[in-house]
Design an enzyme around this catalytic site. Structure first.
Site, PDB file in Angstrom:
ATOM      1  N   ARG A 106       0.841  -0.836  -0.039  1.00 50.98           N
ATOM      2  CA  ARG A 106      -0.144   0.217   0.162  1.00 50.98           C
ATOM      3  C   ARG A 106       1.067   1.522  -0.058  1.00 50.98           C
ATOM      4  O   ARG A 106       1.423   1.615   1.184  1.00 50.98           O
ATOM      5  CB  ARG A 106      -0.318   0.038   1.260  1.00 50.98           C
ATOM      6  CG  ARG A 106      -1.502   1.768   1.461  1.00 50.98           C
ATOM      7  CD  ARG A 106      -2.639   1.352   2.433  1.00 50.98           C
ATOM      8  NE  ARG A 106      -3.545   0.689   1.839  1.00 50.98           N
ATOM      9  CZ  ARG A 106      -4.408   0.765   2.666  1.00 50.98           C
ATOM     10  NH1 ARG A 106      -5.148   2.045   3.579  1.00 50.98           N
ATOM     11  NH2 ARG A 106      -5.976   0.433   2.201  1.00 50.98           N
ATOM     12  N   HIS A 133      -7.205   0.265  -6.485  1.00 49.98           N
ATOM     13  CA  HIS A 133      -7.255  -0.509  -6.140  1.00 49.98           C
ATOM     14  C   HIS A 133      -7.949  -1.491  -5.963  1.00 49.98           C
ATOM     15  O   HIS A 133      -9.588  -2.027  -5.740  1.00 49.98           O
ATOM     16  CB  HIS A 133      -7.939   1.241  -4.194  1.00 49.98           C
ATOM     17  CG  HIS A 133      -8.683  -0.375  -3.379  1.00 49.98           C
ATOM     18  ND1 HIS A 133      -7.187  -0.979  -2.808  1.00 49.98           N
ATOM     19  CD2 HIS A 133      -9.043   0.549  -1.934  1.00 49.98           C
ATOM     20  CE1 HIS A 133      -7.419  -0.817  -1.303  1.00 49.98           C
ATOM     21  NE2 HIS A 133      -8.900  -0.150  -1.005  1.00 49.98           N
ATOM     22  N   GLN A 136     -10.469  -4.034  -3.326  1.00 50.04           N
ATOM     23  CA  GLN A 136     -11.570  -3.423  -3.080  1.00 50.04           C
ATOM     24  C   GLN A 136     -12.260  -3.936  -4.033  1.00 50.04           C
ATOM     25  O   GLN A 136     -13.447  -4.027  -4.078  1.00 50.04           O
ATOM     26  CB  GLN A 136     -11.601  -1.965  -2.726  1.00 50.04           C
ATOM     27  CG  GLN A 136     -13.056  -0.750  -2.479  1.00 50.04           C
ATOM     28  CD  GLN A 136     -12.987  -1.965  -0.578  1.00 50.04           C
ATOM     29  OE1 GLN A 136     -12.850  -2.449  -0.196  1.00 50.04           O
ATOM     30  NE2 GLN A 136     -14.484  -2.590  -0.510  1.00 50.04           N
ATOM     31  N   ASP A 223     -16.995   7.379  -1.671  1.00 50.35           N
ATOM     32  CA  ASP A 223     -15.582   7.382  -1.538  1.00 50.35           C
ATOM     33  C   ASP A 223     -15.554   8.684  -1.023  1.00 50.35           C
ATOM     34  O   ASP A 223     -16.178   9.378  -1.327  1.00 50.35           O
ATOM     35  CB  ASP A 223     -14.928   6.664  -2.662  1.00 50.35           C
ATOM     36  CG  ASP A 223     -13.601   6.718  -1.675  1.00 50.35           C
ATOM     37  OD1 ASP A 223     -13.357   6.314  -0.360  1.00 50.35           O
ATOM     38  OD2 ASP A 223     -11.952   6.327  -2.437  1.00 50.35           O
ATOM     39  N   CYS A 262     -16.736   1.780   0.618  1.00 48.75           N
ATOM     40  CA  CYS A 262     -15.097   1.379   0.549  1.00 48.75           C
ATOM     41  C   CYS A 262     -14.986   1.615   1.911  1.00 48.75           C
ATOM     42  O   CYS A 262     -14.117   0.455   2.299  1.00 48.75           O
ATOM     43  CB  CYS A 262     -14.282   1.547  -0.496  1.00 48.75           C
ATOM     44  SG  CYS A 262     -13.574   3.331  -0.642  1.00 48.75           S
ATOM     45  N   ARG A 290     -14.289  -8.499   1.734  1.00 51.01           N
ATOM     46  CA  ARG A 290     -12.700  -8.197   1.938  1.00 51.01           C
ATOM     47  C   ARG A 290     -11.520  -9.297   1.887  1.00 51.01           C
ATOM     48  O   ARG A 290     -10.997  -9.901   1.437  1.00 51.01           O
ATOM     49  CB  ARG A 290     -12.222  -7.221   2.702  1.00 51.01           C
ATOM     50  CG  ARG A 290     -12.777  -5.557   1.530  1.00 51.01           C
ATOM     51  CD  ARG A 290     -11.993  -5.372   0.492  1.00 51.01           C
ATOM     52  NE  ARG A 290     -10.680  -5.066   0.515  1.00 51.01           N
ATOM     53  CZ  ARG A 290     -10.061  -3.888   1.104  1.00 51.01           C
ATOM     54  NH1 ARG A 290      -9.978  -3.351   1.574  1.00 51.01           N
ATOM     55  NH2 ARG A 290      -8.177  -4.237   1.000  1.00 51.01           N
TER      56      ARG A 290
HETATM   57  N1  NVA Z   1      -9.697   6.656  -2.123  1.00 49.57           N
HETATM   58  C1  NVA Z   1      -9.342   6.348  -0.776  1.00 49.57           C
HETATM   59  C2  NVA Z   1      -9.465   5.127  -0.302  1.00 49.57           C
HETATM   60  C3  NVA Z   1      -9.234   4.828   1.141  1.00 49.57           C
HETATM   61  C4  NVA Z   1      -9.468   2.774   1.357  1.00 49.57           C
HETATM   62  C5  NVA Z   1      -8.225   6.625  -0.614  1.00 49.57           C
HETATM   63  O1  NVA Z   1      -6.702   6.731  -1.077  1.00 49.57           O
HETATM   64  O2  NVA Z   1      -7.937   7.147   0.496  1.00 49.57           O
HETATM   65  N1   CP Z   2     -11.209  -0.085   2.140  1.00 48.44           N
HETATM   66  C1   CP Z   2     -10.028   0.137   1.914  1.00 48.44           C
HETATM   67  O1   CP Z   2      -9.455   0.143   1.433  1.00 48.44           O
HETATM   68  O2   CP Z   2      -9.443   0.181   4.002  1.00 48.44           O
HETATM   69  P1   CP Z   2      -8.702   1.002   4.595  1.00 48.44           P
HETATM   70  O3   CP Z   2      -7.931   1.712   3.807  1.00 48.44           O
HETATM   71  O4   CP Z   2      -9.025   0.248   6.489  1.00 48.44           O
HETATM   72  O5   CP Z   2      -7.655  -0.854   4.447  1.00 48.44           O
END
Ligand code: NVA
Ligand code: CP
Length: 303
Positions: A106, A133, A136, A223, A262, A290
């Protein structure tokens, strides 16, 4: 099942047939999990997880999933690794490949994950980059299948930011031939190359009008307006009030429309509490899924 691809970086690596099979496999694992928690599909396997950004769902679902499959995880914070002192992604990938059976990352820059995948001899899974992602997306389509029993002849309305989650979702729509209308303010559209590629298989419409987007929608999705990698403190002003999913917007979708997010949600920004806690919301199934969809992914990637 065994996927052709070594890595999952965007979601587009999986064929349509594989994607549909993976969703069905995820649902099967969820059913089995009610009676047999520990199906040892990944006995003694090790998954390294590199984090440059915070996470709740991704971290806990992968850790729990590996454990349930008989394997285990090593959680690594990128700023505690030698990479933070200049070791290259290539050398990091080669080193980790000598120890572990798979890597989840990540990170901010999507190119980091591409480099990691290029140089790692073990599968690399994108656990969220600034651009995509895909994990997701798997959980999202699993949740849609559970609630709607099909993908074709469904319409998703994506409301808000055309972000990383949206880009991978578009690939998911292409794999499943689910139609999608994406309503964003001008300048917040999803990646045009993703839209162009996915349009070969399904209908993808872009609009700046949330009300027209949700008309006849079976699924309303949003989101956060402020993803982890965004920094402009005034960013939400581009979205509010029109891009908030509230009861009045939900009323314009089909009566049996479901609401998806998500998570994490910024309540009363992109979605009101009335909607996320309301009867149409399936966000807790989505979050739980998930776990099941990643177990299916892990055991299909050759980890
Ligand atoms: N679009 C959000 C998703 C988090 C799971 C981000 O990138 O922070
Ligand atoms: N939806 C998602 O990826 O959540 P987290 O950021 O908590 O991993």
């Amino acid at each position: 099942m065994k996927l052709e691809t070594k890595d999952l970086l965007t979601g587009d690596e999986i064929s349509s047939k594989e994607f549909l099979e993976l969703i069905d496999f995820s649902i099967k694992l969820k059913e089995e999990n009610k009676t047999v928690k520990g199906k040892q599909l990944l006995e003694n396997k090790t998954l390294a997880m590199l984090f440059e950004k915070p996470s709740t769902r991704t971290r806990v679902s992968f850790e729990t999933g590996m454990k349930q499959l008989g394997g285990h995880t090593i959680i690594l914070s990128l700023n505690e690794m030698q990479h933070s002192r200049g070791e290259s992604v290539e050398d990091t990938a080669k080193t980790l490949s000598g120890y572990v059976d798979g890597i989840v990352a990540r990170v901010y820059e999507h190119s980091f994950i591409e480099d990691l995948a290029k140089h790692a001899t073990v599968p690399v899974i994108n656990g969220l980059s600034n651009s995509y992602h895909p994990c997701q997306t798997l959980a999202d389509f699993m949740t849609i299948k559970e609630h709607k029993k099909k993908f074709k002849d469904l319409k998703i309305a994506w409301i808000g930011d055309g972000n990383n989650v949206c880009n991978s979702l578009i690939f998911g729509c292409s794999k499943t031939q689910t139609d999608i209308v994406i309503a964003t303010p001008k300048g917040f559209e999803p990646n045009p190359e993703v839209v162009k590629k996915a349009s070969e298989n399904t209908t993808i419409d872009l609009t700046t009008d949330p009300e027209s987007a949700v008309k006849d929608a079976d699924i309303v999705m949003t989101d956060t307006f402020t993803s982890i990698h965004t920094s402009d403190p005034k960013r939400t002003e581009n979205f509010l009030p029109s891009f908030q999913v509230n009861e009045s917007l939900m009323e314009k979708a089909k009566n049996d429309a479901i609401f998806m997010h998500c998570l994490p949600a910024k309540r009363d920004q992109e979605v009101t509490s009335a909607v996320i806690d309301g009867s149409q919301s399936v966000v807790w199934d989505q979050a739980e899924n998930r776990l099941h969809s990643q177990k299916a992914l892990l055991s299909s990637l050759g980890i």
